[in-house]
Write an enzyme that holds these catalytic residues in place. Structure first.
Site, PDB file in Angstrom:
ATOM      1  N   GLY A 163      -9.081 -17.326   4.608  1.00 59.04           N
ATOM      2  CA  GLY A 163      -8.444 -16.918   3.363  1.00 59.04           C
ATOM      3  C   GLY A 163      -6.989 -16.545   3.497  1.00 59.04           C
TER       4      GLY A 163
ATOM      5  N   GLU B  51     -12.852 -23.027  -0.329  1.00 57.49           N
ATOM      6  CA  GLU B  51     -13.238 -23.361   1.047  1.00 57.49           C
ATOM      7  C   GLU B  51     -14.701 -23.026   1.298  1.00 57.49           C
ATOM      8  OE1 GLU B  51      -8.967 -22.818   3.378  1.00 57.49           O
ATOM      9  OE2 GLU B  51     -10.290 -21.089   3.135  1.00 57.49           O
TER      10      GLU B  51
ATOM     11  N   LYS C  34      -6.957 -18.055  17.841  1.00 58.49           N
ATOM     12  CA  LYS C  34      -7.833 -17.598  16.759  1.00 58.49           C
ATOM     13  C   LYS C  34      -9.210 -17.177  17.257  1.00 58.49           C
ATOM     14  CE  LYS C  34      -4.623 -18.675  13.796  1.00 58.49           C
ATOM     15  NZ  LYS C  34      -4.686 -19.855  12.927  1.00 58.49           N
TER      16      LYS C  34
END
Length: 224
Positions: free
Chosen positions: A94, A102, A120
């Protein structure tokens, strides 16, 4: 080739002739769409649904045929990025503001492939602020509910001095939860609040993560 490009290009290899594909949003998904577009120019026959206006524009640029949800019951495959990925493949998404679309695309796909650079990958979700999408009507009350329940910092997302508006016409508040020990439980709590449209916790949705590294290597992780 950078890490995001490596991950995006690798994931595009899963796209096969005749598939209906969900196109994600963001800087890593950009590369997947770019590669898919290259393959379309070489004769790949697919149809796609985009998760944002920006991704839709990219699909048009690369001549990827677009359809709507009314044209199909489910997708064969969706490829999208993430802001954080934990060892159980729970995600925070987001950061680009497209979390609602999504998630709709991800949960209605037979296979959801997450693409991410190695930075990540985290041991626990929560260092990245959790996006929560709010209905604009009485959003101040919804924000108040959140603040009353969770003793953390909430920040309404802004753009050019105005409240950021998603492609769905909603607002986003970014929540500094810190380490999130039970993403599924928190997600259920948030979703139960009137005024909350959606949140950026994606739990038990992803089954494959393609990790890109700065040297161009990729690693494919499958959920056991």
């Amino acid at each position: 080739m950078n890490a995001k490009q490596a991950a995006g290009y690798r994931a595009a290899e899963w796209v096969k002739d005749g598939m209906i594909v969900g196109l994600g949003t963001g800087s890593t998904a950009f590369y997947a769409i770019e590669k898919i577009g290259e393959r379309v120019s070489q004769g790949l026959k697919i149809k796609a649904i985009a998760t944002s206006n920006a991704s839709e524009e990219l699909a048009v640029k690369y001549n990827i045929p677009l359809i709507t949800a009314g044209d199909v019951n489910r997708l064969d495959l969706a490829i999208d990025g993430a802001d954080e990925v934990d060892p159980g493949m729970a995600l925070i998404k987001g950061g680009g503001g497209a979390l609602l679309r999504e998630k709709l695309v991800a949960i209605n796909s037979d296979r959801f492939i997450v693409i991410a650079d190695s930075g990540k990958m985290v041991s626990h979700l929560g260092k990245f602020k959790l996006p929560i999408e709010l209905v604009p009507y009485c959003y101040e009350w919804t924000l108040g509910q959140l603040k009353n329940r969770y003793d953390i910092a909430f920040e309404m997302r802004m753009r050019d001095g105005e409240l950021y508006v998603t492609d769905n016409g909603n607002y986003i508040v970014d929540a500094a939860f810190g380490q999130i020990p039970s993403p599924g439980q928190l997600g259920d709590e948030l979703k139960a609040m009137t005024g909350v449209v959606e949140h950026g916790l994606f739990v038990d949705i992803a089954r494959t993560v393609v990790v890109g590294y700065e040297d161009g290597r990729t690693e494919v992780i499958e959920k056991k």
